[in-house]
Design an enzyme around this catalytic site. Structure first.
Site, mmCIF file in Angstrom:
data_model
loop_
_atom_site.group_PDB
_atom_site.id
_atom_site.type_symbol
_atom_site.label_atom_id
_atom_site.label_comp_id
_atom_site.label_asym_id
_atom_site.label_seq_id
_atom_site.Cartn_x
_atom_site.Cartn_y
_atom_site.Cartn_z
ATOM 1 N N VAL A 59 0.760 -1.337 -0.184
ATOM 2 C CA VAL A 59 -0.141 0.090 0.184
ATOM 3 C C VAL A 59 0.726 1.321 -0.069
ATOM 4 C CG1 VAL A 59 -1.893 1.168 1.392
ATOM 5 C CG2 VAL A 59 -1.852 -1.244 1.200
ATOM 6 N N CYS A 60 0.388 2.310 -0.679
ATOM 7 C CA CYS A 60 1.103 3.673 -0.723
ATOM 8 C C CYS A 60 0.061 4.923 -0.547
ATOM 9 C CB CYS A 60 2.102 3.781 -1.842
ATOM 10 S SG CYS A 60 1.290 4.016 -3.390
ATOM 11 N N ALA A 61 0.073 6.048 -0.889
ATOM 12 C CA ALA A 61 -1.013 6.927 -1.083
ATOM 13 C C ALA A 61 -1.698 6.645 -2.218
ATOM 14 C CB ALA A 61 -0.241 8.344 -0.970
ATOM 15 N N GLY A 102 -0.975 4.385 -5.009
ATOM 16 C CA GLY A 102 -0.869 3.012 -5.797
ATOM 17 C C GLY A 102 0.409 3.001 -6.804
ATOM 18 N N THR A 106 -4.015 4.426 -0.269
ATOM 19 C CA THR A 106 -4.646 4.872 0.940
ATOM 20 C C THR A 106 -5.847 5.767 0.511
ATOM 21 O OG1 THR A 106 -3.096 6.569 1.610
ATOM 22 C CG2 THR A 106 -3.124 4.366 2.763
#
Length: 190
Positions: free
Chosen positions: A65-67, A69, A93
């Site tokens: 996961v990141c901010a 994708g 997220t």
């Protein structure tokens, strides 16, 4: 090497208990809010964590996961090159919270801007400074050209030196009460 599967937030939420969640954002971004139970392994330290992530992947599937994708896709590719299978969260997220899913935010944590926004602000500020400075002193235009060249290089190589530099600033570092990187590795390896 295979491309990691991307999972929509609704699919990830339905299977959430199955995953070991790995958040590849900076510690500052992670502290501002992350998926419940996520472990923070910043993208630039993913290679150091490969062994622990291999152990974790043997027990449960990994969800990167990141901010937005983009970094999680890059992290998934790095892991795939090391023989570690992981899925990525489509939209990161941002998409997770937009669909109404909960995030964990430690008490007193401040939200840090996502790294791509920090890079846009820094690059834009430097280009503007070079342009305006060039009105008074012509060689200052070179600053704008250098930033433009750096952005082209970043696009071509899919790397970002400015993001790497910004990640080291104090507001992108973890708060004092967060789990250390080494402790995170031990938890994943166990």
């Amino acid at each position: 090497m295979t491309t990691p599967a991307a999972i929509a937030p609704v699919q990830a939420a339905a299977r959430f208990g199955e995953f070991t969640v790995i958040d590849v954002r900076t510690p500052g971004e992670y502290a501002g809010g992350h998926l419940p139970g996520a472990h923070n392994i910043p993208l630039d330290r993913l290679d150091e964590a490969t062994s622990a992530l291999k152990n974790a992947a043997r027990r449960a599937p990994l969800l990167i996961v990141c901010a937005s994708g983009a970094r999680s896709a890059k992290g998934g590719e790095k892991l795939a090159a090391q023989g570690v299978t992981a899925a990525t969260l489509e939209g990161g997220t941002t998409a997770w919270t937009a669909e109404g899913h909960d995030i964990e935010r430690p008490a007193g944590a401040r939200a840090t801007w996502p790294m791509d926004r920090q890079v846009r602000l820094a690059a834009g500020t430097l280009v503007l400074a070079g342009s305006l400075g060039g009105l008074a002193w012509t060689p200052a235009h070179w600053l704008s050209g250098a930033i433009g060249a750096g952005l082209v290089f970043s696009g071509v190589t899919n790397t970002c030196g400015m993001a790497a530099a910004l990640a080291k600033l104090p507001h992108n570092r973890p708060p004092k009460n967060t789990v250390s990187f080494q402790d995170t590795l031990l938890r994943l390896a166990a």
